[in-house]
Write a protein that holds these residues in place. Structure first.
Motif, PDB file in Angstrom:
ATOM      1  N   THR A 135       0.875  -0.951  -0.019  1.00  0.00           N
ATOM      2  CA  THR A 135       0.059  -0.003  -0.183  1.00  0.00           C
ATOM      3  C   THR A 135       0.934   1.334   0.013  1.00  0.00           C
ATOM      4  O   THR A 135       1.914   1.170   0.600  1.00  0.00           O
ATOM      5  CB  THR A 135      -1.000  -0.015   1.205  1.00  0.00           C
ATOM      6  OG1 THR A 135      -0.240  -0.131   2.419  1.00  0.00           O
ATOM      7  CG2 THR A 135      -1.930  -0.944   1.285  1.00  0.00           C
ATOM      8  N   PHE A 136       0.513   2.314  -0.568  1.00  0.00           N
ATOM      9  CA  PHE A 136       0.966   3.593  -0.527  1.00  0.00           C
ATOM     10  C   PHE A 136       0.299   4.615  -0.069  1.00  0.00           C
ATOM     11  O   PHE A 136      -0.797   4.505  -0.399  1.00  0.00           O
ATOM     12  CB  PHE A 136       1.459   4.055  -2.178  1.00  0.00           C
ATOM     13  CG  PHE A 136       2.349   2.959  -2.989  1.00  0.00           C
ATOM     14  CD1 PHE A 136       3.664   2.944  -2.510  1.00  0.00           C
ATOM     15  CD2 PHE A 136       2.128   1.741  -3.598  1.00  0.00           C
ATOM     16  CE1 PHE A 136       4.777   1.946  -3.241  1.00  0.00           C
ATOM     17  CE2 PHE A 136       2.747   0.787  -4.210  1.00  0.00           C
ATOM     18  CZ  PHE A 136       4.227   0.994  -4.014  1.00  0.00           C
ATOM     19  N   GLU A 137       0.998   5.660   0.297  1.00  0.00           N
ATOM     20  CA  GLU A 137       0.371   6.775   1.126  1.00  0.00           C
ATOM     21  C   GLU A 137       1.008   7.983   0.327  1.00  0.00           C
ATOM     22  O   GLU A 137       2.323   8.183   0.556  1.00  0.00           O
ATOM     23  CB  GLU A 137       0.600   6.693   2.542  1.00  0.00           C
ATOM     24  CG  GLU A 137      -0.020   8.065   3.055  1.00  0.00           C
ATOM     25  CD  GLU A 137       0.118   7.883   4.675  1.00  0.00           C
ATOM     26  OE1 GLU A 137      -0.014   8.882   5.165  1.00  0.00           O
ATOM     27  OE2 GLU A 137       0.164   6.674   5.267  1.00  0.00           O
ATOM     28  N   GLU A 138       0.292   8.787  -0.142  1.00  0.00           N
ATOM     29  CA  GLU A 138       0.628   9.976  -0.802  1.00  0.00           C
ATOM     30  C   GLU A 138       0.808  11.201   0.167  1.00  0.00           C
ATOM     31  O   GLU A 138      -0.030  11.451   0.854  1.00  0.00           O
ATOM     32  CB  GLU A 138      -0.538  10.359  -2.052  1.00  0.00           C
ATOM     33  CG  GLU A 138       0.232  11.507  -2.874  1.00  0.00           C
ATOM     34  CD  GLU A 138      -0.707  11.969  -4.185  1.00  0.00           C
ATOM     35  OE1 GLU A 138      -0.620  13.087  -4.520  1.00  0.00           O
ATOM     36  OE2 GLU A 138      -1.725  11.202  -4.477  1.00  0.00           O
ATOM     37  N   ILE A 139       1.888  11.734  -0.075  1.00  0.00           N
ATOM     38  CA  ILE A 139       2.320  12.846   0.995  1.00  0.00           C
ATOM     39  C   ILE A 139       2.398  14.118   0.065  1.00  0.00           C
ATOM     40  O   ILE A 139       3.279  14.138  -0.798  1.00  0.00           O
ATOM     41  CB  ILE A 139       3.528  12.626   1.878  1.00  0.00           C
ATOM     42  CG1 ILE A 139       3.491  11.316   2.667  1.00  0.00           C
ATOM     43  CG2 ILE A 139       3.835  13.772   2.645  1.00  0.00           C
ATOM     44  CD1 ILE A 139       4.709  10.877   3.293  1.00  0.00           C
ATOM     45  N   LYS A 140       1.694  14.987   0.215  1.00  0.00           N
ATOM     46  CA  LYS A 140       1.865  16.312  -0.447  1.00  0.00           C
ATOM     47  C   LYS A 140       2.560  17.325   0.656  1.00  0.00           C
ATOM     48  O   LYS A 140       2.131  17.828   1.520  1.00  0.00           O
ATOM     49  CB  LYS A 140       0.396  16.777  -0.630  1.00  0.00           C
ATOM     50  CG  LYS A 140      -0.463  15.864  -1.719  1.00  0.00           C
ATOM     51  CD  LYS A 140      -1.712  16.487  -2.147  1.00  0.00           C
ATOM     52  CE  LYS A 140      -2.299  15.628  -3.167  1.00  0.00           C
ATOM     53  NZ  LYS A 140      -3.530  16.123  -3.514  1.00  0.00           N
ATOM     54  N   THR A 141       3.328  18.019  -0.092  1.00  0.00           N
ATOM     55  CA  THR A 141       4.147  19.241   0.494  1.00  0.00           C
ATOM     56  C   THR A 141       3.698  20.368  -0.141  1.00  0.00           C
ATOM     57  O   THR A 141       3.217  20.540  -1.247  1.00  0.00           O
ATOM     58  CB  THR A 141       5.603  19.188   0.080  1.00  0.00           C
ATOM     59  OG1 THR A 141       5.815  19.188  -1.062  1.00  0.00           O
ATOM     60  CG2 THR A 141       5.984  17.787   1.178  1.00  0.00           C
ATOM     61  N   HIS A 142       3.580  21.567   0.603  1.00  0.00           N
ATOM     62  CA  HIS A 142       2.983  22.864   0.156  1.00  0.00           C
ATOM     63  C   HIS A 142       4.278  23.705  -0.232  1.00  0.00           C
ATOM     64  O   HIS A 142       5.191  23.710   0.057  1.00  0.00           O
ATOM     65  CB  HIS A 142       2.244  23.579   1.394  1.00  0.00           C
ATOM     66  CG  HIS A 142       1.067  22.760   1.657  1.00  0.00           C
ATOM     67  ND1 HIS A 142       0.080  23.489   2.229  1.00  0.00           N
ATOM     68  CD2 HIS A 142       0.558  21.584   1.594  1.00  0.00           C
ATOM     69  CE1 HIS A 142      -0.822  22.769   2.200  1.00  0.00           C
ATOM     70  NE2 HIS A 142      -0.481  21.279   2.283  1.00  0.00           N
TER      71      HIS A 142
END
Length: 84
Positions: free
Chosen positions: A77-84
């Motif tokens: 499973t993958f988890e997407e991490i968004k940075t600002h």
């Protein structure tokens, strides 16, 4: 494996060779007083008698190879991490 089994079994040619080398180095130490020969003799004799060390490529750790199947990859499973 008990100690008696370890000392008396699996005497392959490389182990005999190292025993002979250890005895020759020990004789060199006794005859000439060469300290390095005495130290090497003790190390090599210990490895030959106890069947330990890197004799005949045995120094690499044992690897447990398991067949990887495609079903193993389905569980990732993958988890997407968004940075600002």
């Amino acid at each position: 494996m008990n100690i008696k089994e370890q000392l008396l079994s699996n005497w392959y040619p490389m182990r005999w060779f190292m025993l002979i080398v250890g005895i020759v180095l020990g004789y060199n130490y006794l005859a000439n007083g060469a300290a390095i020969s005495g130290l090497l003799s003790l190390i090599i004799l210990f490895q030959a008698v106890t069947n330990t060390g890197c004799l005949l490529g045995r120094c690499s750790p044992s690897v447990d190879y398991q067949a990887k199947t495609d079903s193993d990859l389905d569980d990732v499973t993958f988890e997407e991490i968004k940075t600002h």
